[in-house]
Design an enzyme around this catalytic site. Structure first.
Site, short mmCIF file in Angstrom:
data_model
loop_
_atom_site.label_atom_id
_atom_site.label_comp_id
_atom_site.label_asym_id
_atom_site.label_seq_id
_atom_site.Cartn_x
_atom_site.Cartn_y
_atom_site.Cartn_z
N LYS A 54 47.06 -104.21 9.12
CA LYS A 54 46.68 -102.80 9.08
C LYS A 54 45.31 -102.73 8.39
O LYS A 54 45.20 -102.83 7.17
CB LYS A 54 47.73 -101.99 8.29
CG LYS A 54 47.28 -100.58 7.90
CD LYS A 54 47.10 -99.68 9.10
CE LYS A 54 46.69 -98.26 8.70
NZ LYS A 54 45.31 -98.15 8.20
N GLU A 104 45.75 -108.43 -4.53
CA GLU A 104 44.39 -108.61 -5.09
C GLU A 104 43.87 -107.21 -5.35
O GLU A 104 43.52 -106.49 -4.42
CB GLU A 104 43.54 -109.39 -4.09
CG GLU A 104 42.31 -110.00 -4.72
CD GLU A 104 41.06 -109.22 -4.40
OE1 GLU A 104 40.66 -108.41 -5.27
OE2 GLU A 104 40.50 -109.40 -3.31
N CYS A 126 35.28 -106.05 -5.63
CA CYS A 126 36.18 -106.10 -6.80
C CYS A 126 35.65 -107.04 -7.86
O CYS A 126 36.14 -107.01 -9.00
CB CYS A 126 37.56 -106.58 -6.39
SG CYS A 126 38.33 -105.56 -5.17
N GLU A 152 36.48 -99.17 -13.34
CA GLU A 152 35.59 -99.82 -12.38
C GLU A 152 34.78 -98.73 -11.64
O GLU A 152 35.37 -97.80 -11.08
CB GLU A 152 36.48 -100.57 -11.39
CG GLU A 152 35.78 -101.49 -10.45
CD GLU A 152 36.77 -102.21 -9.53
OE1 GLU A 152 37.87 -101.68 -9.24
OE2 GLU A 152 36.44 -103.31 -9.08
#
Ligand code: SIN
Length: 497
Positions: free
Chosen positions: A187, A264, A298, A396
């Site tokens: 997906k 992750e 990331c 972040e």
């Protein structure tokens, strides 16, 4: 390419631009509803794709489940050949695949080319790993017994992917899964599904059997698709790259079938520059880390901790590099940096900037919104002497904000770096091996990069600790996440001769 084509690129192989989902080796171009994919650089619609019903995910799972029965028994050498073909096909089509990425994601062509190389490298790596799924022999307590272990493919894998690496986050997972003998239902994120579909088109050419690699599409039903993949007893593993919040939801949903998981998730990477660092190297590598994909990875450094004796020089050197950036449509190769993915991303960068400035951070490069280019364009910002209580120290940014904090001692900076619920990547710059080693050992993160800002590579184990998730992708360990260990205990053997 002419100027107009920066809006609509021309592809050498126009077939790479697909119009539908891919299930059981068939393209599914119709559905009761459709969703639009837009170019974040100018909001133009670049594709209209089927908004599939949940029943189509179920069909894809059934297909992958049936295909697994034969695919798991294909010779590893055969799988290796298909994986290698896929690597070759990606490299042959690198320009087209990069244009697709730049078009749907907005990143600069140089970043997009880098992504295709990176994405393809996982197929090359796992072509080499496929025949190397070793087991062990064990000397059990009972001398009449013998024990061996074998690694077997876990089964159907649900792969849920983000928009920031529309190609590489799929290949890093799918190549390992296929090498192990698993089948997959993918997906992709609904903002960047075209790269996933182009991969499906190449998988067919590479020779993979039908039903092994399936791509389902949805924009509004994404949570339902995730739920279906997590709850289906036919899916044996979920692998996800994305936010920690979504990762936690998928983990809860997977509990009902006790699925194997690789997550992750978010990061908040510290980059530490000690006074004895090579300044040229630290500046160059900090720029490379911070502004890769315009800060939307990331592992981009989110917080730069620089020793108080060199912070002003470092900030000025960073600023000088940032002023050379050319921000614009990612498809135009003269632009070094593209745009952010959407308005929410822009608002977050602006919020982090305003918060830090309101707390007393020094503005070194003002940057900010670029409405003349479009709503998703944002010029990089450099701030120094950022107070340690700024929001950006905790969250972040995922964008082009470079906040530089000051520190004095090694203990102090390790404390700052570890003061986060996340632990994906960290960076340390020093010419003293004792400092590098001591800090690397103390940092709470899955990956520490010393004296370089770019460490991602198919050969390294990629993954985090704490709320950055678990599981490792790439490297010799990546394939293990797609296998289960079976123990064979042979008992009551006659005494050894
Ligand atoms: C990510 O942003 O999730 C991946 C970054 C990388 O693979 O380098």
């Amino acid at each position: 390419m002419s100027a107009e084509n920066f809006s609509r690129p021309v592809f050498k192989d126009a077939e790479l631009l697909r119009k539908g989902a891919y299930i059981d080796g068939q393209w599914v171009e119709t559905a009761p509803e459709y969703f639009e994919v837009t170019n974040p650089a100018n909001s133009e619609v670049i594709a209209t794709l089927p908004e599939q019903p949940v029943s189509e995910v179920e069909r894809a799972i059934d297909v992958a489940f049936d295909s697994f029965k034969t695919f798991k028994n294909t010779a590893p050498r055969e799988r290796a050949r298909w994986l290698r073909n896929m690597y070759n096909l990606m490299i042959e089509n690198i320009d087209d695949l990069a244009k697709l990425i730049a078009w749907e994601n907005g990143k600069a062509m140089s970043d997009a080319i880098g992504e295709v190389r990176y994405a393809a490298s996982y197929y090359e790596w796992y072509a080499e790993e496929a025949p190397r799924m070793y087991g062990t022999t064990i000397q059990p307590g009972n001398p009449t017994n013998r024990v061996i272990t074998m690694r077997q493919p876990v089964g159907v894998c649900g792969i849920i992917c983000p928009w920031n690496f529309p190609s590489a986050m799929i290949t890093r997972k799918a190549a390992a899964a296929l090498a192990a003998g698993c089948t997959v239902v993918i997906k992709p994120d609904s903002s960047t599904p075209l790269s996933a579909l182009a991969l499906a088109y190449l998988m067919e050419k590479a020779g993979f059997p039908k039903g092994v690699f399936n791509v389902v599409l949805s924009h509004t039903r994404t949570p339902e698709f995730g739920l279906r993949l997590c709850e289906s007893p036919k899916v044996k593993k979920i692998t996800f790259t994305g936010s920690t919040a979504v990762g936690k939801i998928l983990m809860k949903q997977s509990a009902s079938t006790l699925k194997k998981l690789s997550l992750e998730l978010g990061g908040n990477a510290p980059l530490i520059v000690f006074a004895d660092a090579d300044m040229d190297q630290a500046v160059e590598q900090a720029i490379a880390s911070k502004f890769r994909g315009l800060g939307q990875t990331c592992v981009c450094c989110n917080r730069l901790y620089v020793h108080s004796s060199i912070i002003d020089e470092f900030a000025e050197r960073i600023a000088a590099e940032v002023r050379k950036f050319v921000v614009g449509n990612g498809l135009d190769p003269k632009n070094t940096h593209g745009c952010l993915i959407n308005g929410k991303a822009v608002a977050k960068v602006e919020h982090h900037k305003q918060d830090a400035v309101s707390r007393g951070a020094k503005v070194v490069v003002e940057g900010g919104l670029l409405p003349e280019l479009g709503p998703n364009f944002y010029a990089p910002v450099v701030l120094s002497h950022v107070p340690h209580d700024a929001v950006v120290a905790k969250e972040e940014t995922f964008g082009p904000l470079c906040p530089i904090f000051s520190f004095d001692t090694i203990e102090e900076v390790v404390g700052y770096a570890n003061d986060s619920e996340f632990g994906l990547a960290s960076y340390v710059f020093s010419k003293n091996i004792d400092t590098v080693y001591t800090v690397a050992e103390a940092l709470e993160s899955g990956m520490v990069s010393a004296n370089t800002g770019l460490f991602s590579d198919c050969s390294i184990p990629f993954g985090g600790v704490k709320e950055s998730g678990f599981g490792r992708e790439g490297s010799l360990y990546g394939i293990e996440d797609y296998t289960v260990i079976k123990t064979l205990n042979i008992g009551s053997l006659p005494p050894r001769i």
